[in-house]
Enzyme design. Structure first.
Site, PDB file in Angstrom:
ATOM      1  N   GLU A   4      42.190  43.669  40.800  1.00 54.30           N
ATOM      2  CA  GLU A   4      42.697  42.396  40.272  1.00 54.30           C
ATOM      3  C   GLU A   4      43.187  42.562  38.841  1.00 54.30           C
ATOM      4  O   GLU A   4      44.247  42.081  38.456  1.00 54.30           O
ATOM      5  CB  GLU A   4      41.590  41.327  40.279  1.00 54.30           C
ATOM      6  CG  GLU A   4      41.066  40.986  41.649  1.00 54.30           C
ATOM      7  CD  GLU A   4      39.905  41.876  42.096  1.00 54.30           C
ATOM      8  OE1 GLU A   4      39.899  43.086  41.767  1.00 54.30           O
ATOM      9  OE2 GLU A   4      39.015  41.363  42.777  1.00 54.30           O
TER      10      GLU A   4
ATOM     11  N   CYS B  38      39.265  47.418  38.173  1.00 48.43           N
ATOM     12  CA  CYS B  38      39.372  46.729  39.465  1.00 48.43           C
ATOM     13  C   CYS B  38      40.846  46.468  39.807  1.00 48.43           C
ATOM     14  O   CYS B  38      41.712  46.405  38.919  1.00 48.43           O
ATOM     15  CB  CYS B  38      38.672  45.377  39.408  1.00 48.43           C
ATOM     16  SG  CYS B  38      36.884  45.455  39.306  1.00 48.43           S
TER      17      CYS B  38
HETATM   18  N1  THU Z   1      36.372  46.469  42.840  1.00 42.60           N
HETATM   19  C1  THU Z   1      37.576  45.859  42.661  1.00 42.60           C
HETATM   20  O1  THU Z   1      38.613  46.515  42.572  1.00 42.60           O
HETATM   21  N2  THU Z   1      37.598  44.509  42.579  1.00 42.60           N
HETATM   22  C2  THU Z   1      36.489  43.709  42.654  1.00 42.60           C
HETATM   23  O2  THU Z   1      36.580  42.515  42.398  1.00 42.60           O
HETATM   24  C3  THU Z   1      35.218  44.298  43.066  1.00 42.60           C
HETATM   25  C4  THU Z   1      35.118  45.766  42.952  1.00 42.60           C
HETATM   26  C5  THU Z   1      36.346  47.935  42.900  1.00 42.60           C
HETATM   27  C6  THU Z   1      35.708  48.584  41.698  1.00 42.60           C
HETATM   28  C7  THU Z   1      35.290  49.917  42.273  1.00 42.60           C
HETATM   29  O3  THU Z   1      36.380  50.808  42.193  1.00 42.60           O
HETATM   30  C8  THU Z   1      35.011  49.628  43.729  1.00 42.60           C
HETATM   31  O4  THU Z   1      35.621  48.376  44.005  1.00 42.60           O
HETATM   32  C9  THU Z   1      33.528  49.557  44.081  1.00 42.60           C
HETATM   33  O5  THU Z   1      32.874  48.668  43.238  1.00 42.60           O
END
Ligand code: THU
Length: 148
Positions: free
Chosen positions: A60, A58
């Site tokens: 974050e 992710c």
């Molecule tokens: N994702 C994030 O980068 N941060 C989050 O807190 C929620 C989800 C990303 C993971 C994945 O690459 C995409 O969003 C879809 O879930």
């Protein structure tokens, strides 16, 4: 340290900008994060997906990893911006794993989680500001391990 409105807006802008550098060919969901550390420096990250889906990370956690690898140990705020890779940004709350990772490096009652979104036809991004504690109540953190 109380964050002023200008700093909050600047952090939100950096998160939105970082989302454009995501690598998200599978979900087509672009996320950017900007971490404000106690040094005053800002570290950005974007989601980085992988053909082996669970190996993706992710936004974050990619931003927190950058901050901690640069020697930071205290996070004051994290701004997050997410939405379809083609454009448009709705509020993107951090997933549970990211909340826990941020928790490790912050004071949950004061650290701010800033969500930002774009409303079509409105010039300014809309913000929603929470404390980490509001998003992750009764959390398990470094203090929970004292005495082991
Ligand atoms: N994702 C994030 O980068 N941060 C989050 O807190 C929620 C989800 C990303 C993971 C994945 O690459 C995409 O969003 C879809 O879930």
């Amino acid at each position: 340290m109380e964050l002023d409105r200008k700093t909050i807006r600047r952090l939100a802008g950096r998160a939105e900008e970082a989302s454009r550098r995501c690598y998200a060919p599978y979900s087509r969901f672009a996320v950017g994060a900007a971490v404000l550390a106690s040094s005053g420096r800002i570290y950005t990250g974007a989601n980085i997906e992988n053909a082996s889906y669970p190996a993706g990370i992710c936004a974050e956690r990619s931003a927190v990893s950058r901050a901690v690898s640069c020697g930071e140990r205290k996070i004051l705020a994290v701004a997050i911006s997410g939405g379809p890779a083609e454009g448009g940004r709705d509020f993107c709350p951090p997933c549970g794993i990211c909340r826990q990772v941020i928790r490790e490096f912050c004071d949950p009652s004061s650290a701010k989680i800033i969500l930002t979104r774009r409303v079509p036809g409105k010039g300014r991004a809309e913000l929603a500001v929470y404390t980490l504690e509001e998003l992750l109540p009764q959390s398990f953190g470094p203090d929970s391990l004292v005495g082991i």
